[in-house]
Every structure is written in C-alpha cells, then in structure tokens.
Design a protein around this motif. Sequence first.
Motif, PDB file in Angstrom:
ATOM      1  N   PRO A 118      25.540  24.335  48.953  1.00 57.27           N
ATOM      2  CA  PRO A 118      25.326  24.272  50.456  1.00 57.27           C
ATOM      3  C   PRO A 118      26.673  24.488  51.103  1.00 57.27           C
ATOM      4  CG  PRO A 118      25.101  22.069  49.452  1.00 57.27           C
ATOM      5  CD  PRO A 118      24.957  23.210  48.468  1.00 57.27           C
ATOM      6  N   CYS A 119      26.865  25.023  52.170  1.00 60.56           N
ATOM      7  CA  CYS A 119      28.133  25.283  52.777  1.00 60.56           C
ATOM      8  C   CYS A 119      27.690  25.666  54.484  1.00 60.56           C
ATOM      9  CB  CYS A 119      28.794  26.628  52.024  1.00 60.56           C
ATOM     10  SG  CYS A 119      27.998  28.153  52.761  1.00 60.56           S
ATOM     11  N   VAL A 120      29.164  25.616  54.978  1.00 61.67           N
ATOM     12  CA  VAL A 120      29.316  25.734  56.421  1.00 61.67           C
ATOM     13  C   VAL A 120      30.289  27.079  56.539  1.00 61.67           C
ATOM     14  CG1 VAL A 120      29.615  25.251  58.683  1.00 61.67           C
ATOM     15  CG2 VAL A 120      28.194  23.574  57.165  1.00 61.67           C
ATOM     16  N   ILE A 121      30.050  27.952  57.136  1.00 60.21           N
ATOM     17  CA  ILE A 121      31.105  29.004  57.357  1.00 60.21           C
ATOM     18  C   ILE A 121      31.397  29.003  58.828  1.00 60.21           C
ATOM     19  CG2 ILE A 121      31.868  31.494  57.428  1.00 60.21           C
ATOM     20  CD1 ILE A 121      29.859  31.831  54.966  1.00 60.21           C
ATOM     21  N   GLN A 122      32.750  28.505  59.079  1.00 62.92           N
ATOM     22  CA  GLN A 122      33.321  28.403  60.299  1.00 62.92           C
ATOM     23  C   GLN A 122      34.274  29.550  60.783  1.00 62.92           C
ATOM     24  OE1 GLN A 122      36.049  25.162  60.465  1.00 62.92           O
ATOM     25  NE2 GLN A 122      35.667  24.538  62.575  1.00 62.92           N
ATOM     26  N   VAL A 123      34.028  30.170  61.858  1.00 66.95           N
ATOM     27  CA  VAL A 123      34.849  31.243  62.426  1.00 66.95           C
ATOM     28  C   VAL A 123      35.896  30.467  63.099  1.00 66.95           C
ATOM     29  CG1 VAL A 123      35.113  33.125  63.700  1.00 66.95           C
ATOM     30  CG2 VAL A 123      33.020  32.906  62.259  1.00 66.95           C
ATOM     31  N   VAL A 124      37.062  30.672  62.610  1.00 67.78           N
ATOM     32  CA  VAL A 124      38.123  29.855  63.211  1.00 67.78           C
ATOM     33  C   VAL A 124      38.956  30.719  64.289  1.00 67.78           C
ATOM     34  CG1 VAL A 124      40.536  28.688  62.684  1.00 67.78           C
ATOM     35  CG2 VAL A 124      38.791  28.529  61.118  1.00 67.78           C
ATOM     36  N   ARG A 125      39.054  31.862  64.013  1.00 68.02           N
ATOM     37  CA  ARG A 125      39.716  32.727  65.125  1.00 68.02           C
ATOM     38  C   ARG A 125      39.273  34.178  65.040  1.00 68.02           C
ATOM     39  NH1 ARG A 125      45.572  32.649  66.865  1.00 68.02           N
ATOM     40  NH2 ARG A 125      45.925  34.755  68.013  1.00 68.02           N
ATOM     41  N   VAL A 126      39.171  34.884  66.302  1.00 69.01           N
ATOM     42  CA  VAL A 126      38.992  36.360  66.192  1.00 69.01           C
ATOM     43  C   VAL A 126      40.392  36.914  66.755  1.00 69.01           C
ATOM     44  CG1 VAL A 126      37.638  37.996  67.304  1.00 69.01           C
ATOM     45  CG2 VAL A 126      36.590  35.878  66.572  1.00 69.01           C
ATOM     46  N   SER A 127      40.813  37.920  65.998  1.00 68.11           N
ATOM     47  CA  SER A 127      41.997  38.683  66.342  1.00 68.11           C
ATOM     48  C   SER A 127      42.042  40.268  66.319  1.00 68.11           C
ATOM     49  CB  SER A 127      43.126  38.047  65.442  1.00 68.11           C
ATOM     50  OG  SER A 127      44.315  38.577  65.923  1.00 68.11           O
ATOM     51  N   GLY A 128      42.782  40.885  67.090  1.00 70.88           N
ATOM     52  CA  GLY A 128      42.968  42.190  67.140  1.00 70.88           C
ATOM     53  C   GLY A 128      43.784  42.909  65.855  1.00 70.88           C
ATOM     54  N   THR A 129      44.618  41.834  65.279  1.00 67.19           N
ATOM     55  CA  THR A 129      45.290  42.466  64.290  1.00 67.19           C
ATOM     56  C   THR A 129      45.182  41.589  63.045  1.00 67.19           C
ATOM     57  OG1 THR A 129      47.149  41.118  64.908  1.00 67.19           O
ATOM     58  CG2 THR A 129      47.028  43.640  65.775  1.00 67.19           C
ATOM     59  N   ILE A 130      45.400  42.039  62.015  1.00 67.50           N
ATOM     60  CA  ILE A 130      45.271  41.026  60.700  1.00 67.50           C
ATOM     61  C   ILE A 130      46.619  40.295  60.652  1.00 67.50           C
ATOM     62  CG2 ILE A 130      46.652  42.633  59.209  1.00 67.50           C
ATOM     63  CD1 ILE A 130      44.325  41.774  56.964  1.00 67.50           C
ATOM     64  N   LYS A 131      47.644  40.919  61.130  1.00 65.02           N
ATOM     65  CA  LYS A 131      49.247  39.669  61.068  1.00 65.02           C
ATOM     66  C   LYS A 131      48.634  38.720  61.855  1.00 65.02           C
ATOM     67  CE  LYS A 131      53.766  39.823  62.363  1.00 65.02           C
ATOM     68  NZ  LYS A 131      54.892  40.769  63.291  1.00 65.02           N
ATOM     69  N   LYS A 132      47.949  38.762  63.142  1.00 64.28           N
ATOM     70  CA  LYS A 132      47.762  37.299  63.889  1.00 64.28           C
ATOM     71  C   LYS A 132      46.742  36.371  63.111  1.00 64.28           C
ATOM     72  CE  LYS A 132      50.323  38.054  67.550  1.00 64.28           C
ATOM     73  NZ  LYS A 132      51.406  37.070  67.842  1.00 64.28           N
ATOM     74  N   ALA A 133      45.713  37.050  62.509  1.00 62.21           N
ATOM     75  CA  ALA A 133      44.949  36.327  61.437  1.00 62.21           C
ATOM     76  C   ALA A 133      45.584  35.619  60.313  1.00 62.21           C
ATOM     77  CB  ALA A 133      43.891  37.067  61.217  1.00 62.21           C
ATOM     78  N   GLU A 134      46.461  36.180  59.811  1.00 57.94           N
ATOM     79  CA  GLU A 134      47.133  35.830  58.563  1.00 57.94           C
ATOM     80  C   GLU A 134      48.109  34.465  59.269  1.00 57.94           C
ATOM     81  OE1 GLU A 134      49.220  39.162  57.274  1.00 57.94           O
ATOM     82  OE2 GLU A 134      47.612  39.699  55.740  1.00 57.94           O
ATOM     83  N   GLU A 135      48.759  34.831  60.230  1.00 56.53           N
ATOM     84  CA  GLU A 135      49.672  33.747  60.896  1.00 56.53           C
ATOM     85  C   GLU A 135      48.951  32.487  61.074  1.00 56.53           C
ATOM     86  OE1 GLU A 135      51.640  35.755  64.255  1.00 56.53           O
ATOM     87  OE2 GLU A 135      52.965  36.837  62.950  1.00 56.53           O
ATOM     88  N   GLU A 136      47.531  32.720  61.883  1.00 57.15           N
ATOM     89  CA  GLU A 136      46.827  31.456  62.007  1.00 57.15           C
ATOM     90  C   GLU A 136      46.247  30.813  60.891  1.00 57.15           C
ATOM     91  OE1 GLU A 136      44.501  29.107  64.577  1.00 57.15           O
ATOM     92  OE2 GLU A 136      46.575  30.588  65.052  1.00 57.15           O
ATOM     93  N   ALA A 137      46.152  31.313  59.608  1.00 56.22           N
ATOM     94  CA  ALA A 137      45.680  30.842  58.649  1.00 56.22           C
ATOM     95  C   ALA A 137      46.765  30.107  57.915  1.00 56.22           C
ATOM     96  CB  ALA A 137      45.129  31.931  57.583  1.00 56.22           C
ATOM     97  N   ILE A 138      47.984  30.646  57.888  1.00 53.65           N
ATOM     98  CA  ILE A 138      49.161  29.925  57.560  1.00 53.65           C
ATOM     99  C   ILE A 138      49.437  28.678  58.305  1.00 53.65           C
ATOM    100  CG2 ILE A 138      51.800  29.972  57.304  1.00 53.65           C
ATOM    101  CD1 ILE A 138      51.074  32.869  56.449  1.00 53.65           C
TER     102      ILE A 138
END
Length: 198
Positions: A118-138
């Motif tokens: 069992p799991c829940v998948i949570q969308v944390v951020r939607v971004s136009g660039t992969i760089k911004k998504a990586e920065e948010e993950a970090i």
Amino acid sequence: MVRIKHRYLLVNILYPDQKTTNVKLIGRPGDHDVPYSVQFRQPSSDQLTVQILLRVIRDGVATLFGDYGSGKVSSSLQIKYLSAATSTAIIRVSRDHYRLVWAALSFVTRLPKPLDQPCVIQVVRVSGTIKKAEEEAIRRARISIRRAQRAAKGKDVAALGGVQSADAPDEDDDLAMINGIEDRDGPGDVDEDSDDMV
C-alpha cells in the motif's frame, strides 16, 4: 516551428502502513515517538523500477480517462528520475496533459504485484523545468533532515529536563514549505517553456 512544452512533476511515494514498510523503526513495539516527518517517508523497495512506476501511471490514466487519456499521455510520459532511497521521482509529461497524470497518481493506493504494497503518491511540485524540480527535491530533503534532527534533539533535551521543544518555531527562513505546488512564473522568470518561442 513549435516546440513541445513539458511539465515536470516531483512526487513522493509515502508508505502509510507500518506493517509493510521496508525499514523497521528502532525502539519498542509500542513506541510511537518517531517524528512525524519520518513516519511515512520510508525508502522504497529495490524492486520499484521505472517500468513499474510507468505501468502504474499508464494503468491509472487508462482507468480514469480511457483510451483518450492513454493516447494523450503516452507519447510524452517519461520518468526522468527515480530514487528508491528517498522514494522520490520526477515525471515528465506534456504541458497540456499533466493534470491527467496528476489525477492518476492521486488515485494510486497500492503498488503492483512484485511489490504488492500500500502507498500514497503525493505530487509535491509541478514545474516547467527539470532544474526547478531537482532544486525543490533537494530543498525538501534538507527540510526533512533538519526537522528529524530537531525532533530528535528536542527529545534528548526534554529527557534531560530542558525546556526546548521539537515544536519550537523554525529559526531557518528556508524551512517554510511552499503552500502552492504549481510553479508560478513571475514577471522576470524565463524558463524553457516561455511562450515567445511559438
């Protein structure tokens, strides 16, 4: 020439069922003193692969939106990053249809057969660039680490008779979570999906 524009979804996979998590919590069986920031953020199994996650997304889109949704999403859907250690993924999908993938991820309650968890998948951020998504993950990983350290430190101080609490306000300005999860472009922001490239 028109360029195909994409959105990058940063997602966390959470495991709410304590019986089937991959990491055993240290302590007595009845001990519920594990910080909230650590309770559901468990590492995924090594069996979780890009192909399994793609299958979960495609099956979810097909179930919710039928052949229409599958056709719209299939050409642009791609997993750019998947970390079993942090249970984090970055998913690329076309800008026009990212909400279909988001809806499919929101309805996932269980990983498929090899994992059967069992799991829940949570969308944390939607971004136009992969760089911004990586920065948010970090940034979010650092926040989780700091909160867990602060909670553990607060318990140690409380056990010694101190007055510091784990619920004390944050001294760090960067620890505040963003309320919105969609990347709102400001007047001076330019990313790879700027509309002047039409």
